[in-house]
Design a protein around this motif. Structure first.
Motif, PDB file in Angstrom:
ATOM      1  N   ASN A   1      -1.617  -2.475  -8.792  1.00 19.42           N
ATOM      2  CA  ASN A   1      -2.704  -1.291  -8.307  1.00 19.42           C
ATOM      3  C   ASN A   1      -4.150  -2.036  -7.908  1.00 19.42           C
ATOM      4  OD1 ASN A   1      -1.946   1.782  -8.471  1.00 19.42           O
ATOM      5  ND2 ASN A   1      -1.293   1.050 -10.462  1.00 19.42           N
TER       6      ASN A   1
ATOM      7  N   LYS B   1      -3.633  -2.970  -4.489  1.00 18.77           N
ATOM      8  CA  LYS B   1      -3.923  -1.767  -3.555  1.00 18.77           C
ATOM      9  C   LYS B   1      -5.220  -1.502  -3.230  1.00 18.77           C
ATOM     10  CE  LYS B   1       0.116   1.365  -4.074  1.00 18.77           C
ATOM     11  NZ  LYS B   1       0.401   2.869  -4.258  1.00 18.77           N
ATOM     12  N   VAL B   2      -5.936  -1.768  -4.359  1.00 20.26           N
ATOM     13  CA  VAL B   2      -7.441  -1.460  -4.135  1.00 20.26           C
ATOM     14  C   VAL B   2      -8.145  -2.532  -3.265  1.00 20.26           C
ATOM     15  CG1 VAL B   2      -9.653  -1.827  -5.470  1.00 20.26           C
ATOM     16  CG2 VAL B   2      -7.712  -0.521  -6.664  1.00 20.26           C
TER      17      VAL B   2
ATOM     18  N   HIS C   1      -5.863  10.794   3.178  1.00 20.30           N
ATOM     19  CA  HIS C   1      -4.389  11.053   2.955  1.00 20.30           C
ATOM     20  C   HIS C   1      -4.263  12.339   3.352  1.00 20.30           C
ATOM     21  CE1 HIS C   1      -6.952  12.888  -0.103  1.00 20.30           C
ATOM     22  NE2 HIS C   1      -6.195  13.804  -0.421  1.00 20.30           N
TER      23      HIS C   1
ATOM     24  N   ALA D   1      -7.397  -1.682   0.263  1.00 21.48           N
ATOM     25  CA  ALA D   1      -7.939  -0.243   0.802  1.00 21.48           C
ATOM     26  C   ALA D   1      -8.930  -0.386   1.855  1.00 21.48           C
ATOM     27  CB  ALA D   1      -8.752   0.668  -0.459  1.00 21.48           C
TER      28      ALA D   1
ATOM     29  N   THR E   1       3.406   4.623  -6.893  1.00 21.60           N
ATOM     30  CA  THR E   1       3.160   4.335  -8.430  1.00 21.60           C
ATOM     31  C   THR E   1       4.035   5.076  -9.255  1.00 21.60           C
ATOM     32  OG1 THR E   1       0.743   4.130  -7.808  1.00 21.60           O
ATOM     33  CG2 THR E   1       1.526   4.266  -9.956  1.00 21.60           C
TER      34      THR E   1
ATOM     35  N   LEU F   1      -9.236   4.403  -2.309  1.00 28.57           N
ATOM     36  CA  LEU F   1      -9.753   3.921  -3.427  1.00 28.57           C
ATOM     37  C   LEU F   1     -11.007   3.201  -3.075  1.00 28.57           C
ATOM     38  CD1 LEU F   1      -6.031   2.309  -4.216  1.00 28.57           C
ATOM     39  CD2 LEU F   1      -7.418   4.339  -5.634  1.00 28.57           C
TER      40      LEU F   1
ATOM     41  N   ASN G   1       1.095   7.132   1.678  1.00 30.39           N
ATOM     42  CA  ASN G   1       0.823   6.324   0.427  1.00 30.39           C
ATOM     43  C   ASN G   1      -0.277   5.262   0.773  1.00 30.39           C
ATOM     44  OD1 ASN G   1       2.342   7.810  -1.103  1.00 30.39           O
ATOM     45  ND2 ASN G   1       3.907   6.408  -0.960  1.00 30.39           N
ATOM     46  N   ALA G   2      -0.116   4.777   2.111  1.00 30.84           N
ATOM     47  CA  ALA G   2      -1.211   3.795   2.540  1.00 30.84           C
ATOM     48  C   ALA G   2      -2.501   4.568   2.756  1.00 30.84           C
ATOM     49  CB  ALA G   2      -0.921   3.033   3.565  1.00 30.84           C
TER      50      ALA G   2
ATOM     51  N   SER H   1      -3.946   5.109  -0.592  1.00 30.31           N
ATOM     52  CA  SER H   1      -4.683   3.702  -1.036  1.00 30.31           C
ATOM     53  C   SER H   1      -6.136   3.558  -0.154  1.00 30.31           C
ATOM     54  CB  SER H   1      -3.673   2.696  -0.622  1.00 30.31           C
ATOM     55  OG  SER H   1      -2.635   2.802  -1.325  1.00 30.31           O
TER      56      SER H   1
ATOM     57  N   ALA I   1       0.819  -1.183  -0.024  1.00 25.12           N
ATOM     58  CA  ALA I   1      -0.070  -0.013  -0.140  1.00 25.12           C
ATOM     59  C   ALA I   1       0.924   1.244   0.064  1.00 25.12           C
ATOM     60  CB  ALA I   1      -0.991   0.084   1.187  1.00 25.12           C
TER      61      ALA I   1
END
Length: 590
Positions: A530, A533-534, A397, A537, A33, A440, A433-434, A437, A29
């Motif tokens: 990705n 990552k989703v 975020h 989330a 990118t 998402l 960044n997590a 994520s 996560a």
């Protein structure tokens, strides 16, 4: 076991379960990118082909994965090899991710369950109805997403207010005032909408003014129809059509009288501003078209006739109506009022300094960004006049993290995460960044929405070019929204280099195309990564929300605290609310 009966220990146990899962998966996560190719992210974290990941995710979305037998494969933890810490069993990871999301943990109650509990000790006749007239239909003046959110949340807030026997609501981060206006008009509550943006509060005040007039006109028609034995027809059905004005103005409302003869009807008093022009100037097709179109009953009037041409009877009638309207404003119930206030609020804010008439109230927040959501919960705990809270956060975020070693310092004395003492004692952090994520939307991505893969791919390959040819490039500089203005990768790179003030003559078009061809063969890696990552989330979002719930469970004077799914995640991905009641309020029996 009902979610409302979960103890602090129960929530702490679930937090521990999610933490154990995220300890293995947060690296994915937190991978950026932009650095996907420069840092060889795929090879570092995944030991299977990207096609295997995409196939497993696709099957999982269609719920065709094999049933989990409860045991982890030998030598792996949540699908990760214990020796290399790389992903080797995608199906196991996907199963574990579902199990460690809020639905999998079983900690959330539905909106209907909460309403049933809140109404349990209250007679149906005591539940707050629509103000004093006909119900407002939110979908007539909001887009479908906002209408869904406002109607779903307002009923919960109305029931909380009745449950706590309060008439005031404080809407923190009220924005454009849709929720505040709806609560004041539909549930006869006095609402104070607090937003740090002057533009938002002024705009919200104007919208509420128009909506209130619309509501009065709506109620006037409904009452007239009922008097005439036509109560089955709505005011919209009573108005026949909209025709061009006599002076060329659009949107002049005409009603239908006996014998289908059109008669001009002035619904609201005269204004110094041409209402048709006013309506068109505020119209935003993307966000407010439905809202403003419903205000036609308010802002539309028949062409003016010079006073000298009016009969004595007409002048007397208008004078009488104006006096009645002014008297009505003075005698309107003070309960059904929306008052927008401009202020930056924290848990330390003295509400009584902002609101002179403050009484016991419910504090709410609909999609409050970043630290404002935890600040709302801190405010609820700290202020004895706040009897209940209903908070839906967003923009994870933008949360400040107390223990993130590479994150920015908190802008205030208190950070947004972690909120609970339980996680603070463990110095837990997720990473920016997590948290990005966590924003998402799994449900939307499952339907092919939400991730712009082409733009992410362009940005990652650009980063390779910058590494190879521009050693002086500072990574903190942002490219900005370049992709939407370009048609080819070459055009994208040249625009980006100009934006970054770099010498684009170093590269020919063929050089740029060469990079594109080289990495195009590896696009599936980025796509698959990705999707992982989703998948993670909901687990990261779940930990953030469990932390907020845990914080309320830690408070001695909070009698009830729970997580509630208020919205359809397809319409509104940030669909969970944190709900709490103070001890002196009515108790909900488990």
């Amino acid at each position: 076991m009902k979610p409302t009966s979960f103890s602090l220990t129960d929530i702490q146990r679930r937090i521990d379960e999610v933490k154990r899962f995220l300890c293995m998966t947060l690296n994915i996560a937190n991978a950026h990118t932009v650095e996907f190719y420069t840092q060889d992210v795929w090879s570092r974290f995944v030991a299977v082909p990207p096609q295997e990941v995409l196939l497993a995710v696709s099957r999982s979305e269609q719920q065709r994965e094999p049933q989990h037998d409860g045991a982890e494969p030998s030598g792996t933890t949540f699908g990760f090899c214990r020796d290399s810490n790389r992903l080797v069993d995608v199906c196991e990871l996907l199963r574990a991710a579902k199990a460690h999301s809020l639905p999998g943990l079983g900690v959330c109650m539905s909106r209907d369950e909460l309403l049933q509990d809140l109404k349990g000790n209250v007679a149906d006749s005591d539940i707050p109805p629509a103000g004093t007239g006909a119900d407002l239909e939110a979908d007539e003046f909001m887009n479908s997403k906002k209408s869904h959110e406002v109607q779903s949340m307002s009923e919960v807030v109305g029931c909380l207010a009745k449950h706590c026997n309060v008439k005031q609501v404080i809407d923190v981060g009220s924005g454009k005032g849709y929720l505040s206006s709806f609560l004041s008009l539909q549930y006869n509550l006095r609402v104070y909408g607090i937003d740090s943006s002057t533009t938002n509060t002024h705009g919200a005040q104007e919208r509420n003014r128009k909506l209130k007039k619309f509501s009065r006109a709506y109620q006037k028609h409904a009452k007239a129809a009922e008097t005439q034995g036509q109560a089955t027809h709505s005011p919209q059905e009573q108005s026949a059509e909209i025709k061009p004005g006599l002076n060329g103005d659009d949107d002049v409302l005409y009603g239908v009288g006996a014998g289908n003869e059109s008669q001009e009807e002035v619904l609201i008093g005269s204004s110094d501003v041409n209402p048709a022009v006013e309506r068109r100037s505020e119209l935003n097709p993307e966000t407010e078209e439905l809202f403003l179109s419903a205000l036609s009953l308010d802002v539309i009037q028949a062409p003016r006739v010079p006073p000298s041409q009016l009969s004595a009877e007409e002048r007397e009638r208008r004078k009488r109506e104006n006096l009645e309207r002014k008297a009505q404003r003075r005698t309107d119930s003070p309960g059904a009022v929306f008052s927008p206030l401009t202020s930056y609020v924290t848990a330390e804010t003295e509400l009584r300094e902002l609101i002179n008439e403050l009484e016991d109230a419910v504090v709410v927040g609909l999609h409050t960004c970043g630290d404002l959501a935890p600040s709302t919960l801190r405010m609820f705990v700290a202020k004895p006049e706040l009897a209940a809270v209903c908070s839906v956060g967003c923009c994870y975020h933008l949360l400040s993290e107390e223990f993130d070693p590479v994150g920015r310092e908190c802008l205030h004395s208190l950070c947004g995460f972690p909120l609970s003492q339980y996680l603070r004692d463990q110095s837990w952090f997720c990473g920016r960044n997590a948290r990005m994520s966590a924003c998402l939307a799994l449900e939307r991505v499952s339907l092919g929405q939400g991730i712009q893969m082409e733009s992410l791919f362009y940005r990652a390959v650009l980063h390779v070019i910058l590494r190879d040819h521009y050693s002086s490039y500072k990574s903190e500089k942002r490219v900005g929204n370049v992709y939407s203005k370009t048609k080819t990768f070459v055009d994208y790179v040249r625009r980006a280099l100009r934006r970054l003030e770099l010498d684009e003559s170093k590269l020919s078009d063929s050089d740029i195309e060469g990079y594109h061809e080289t990495y195009r063969a590896r696009r599936d890696e980025m796509h698959a990564f990705n999707m992982l990552k989703v998948t993670l989330a909901p687990c990261i979002e779940g930990l953030i929300l469990l932390d907020r719930l845990c914080y309320l469970k830690e408070q001695e004077d909070v009698s009830l605290s729970t997580l509630v799914q208020l919205f359809d995640p397809l319409l509104s991905p940030r669909c969970y609310a944190v709900v709490g009641l103070k001890s002196y309020g009515k108790r909900i029996t488990s």
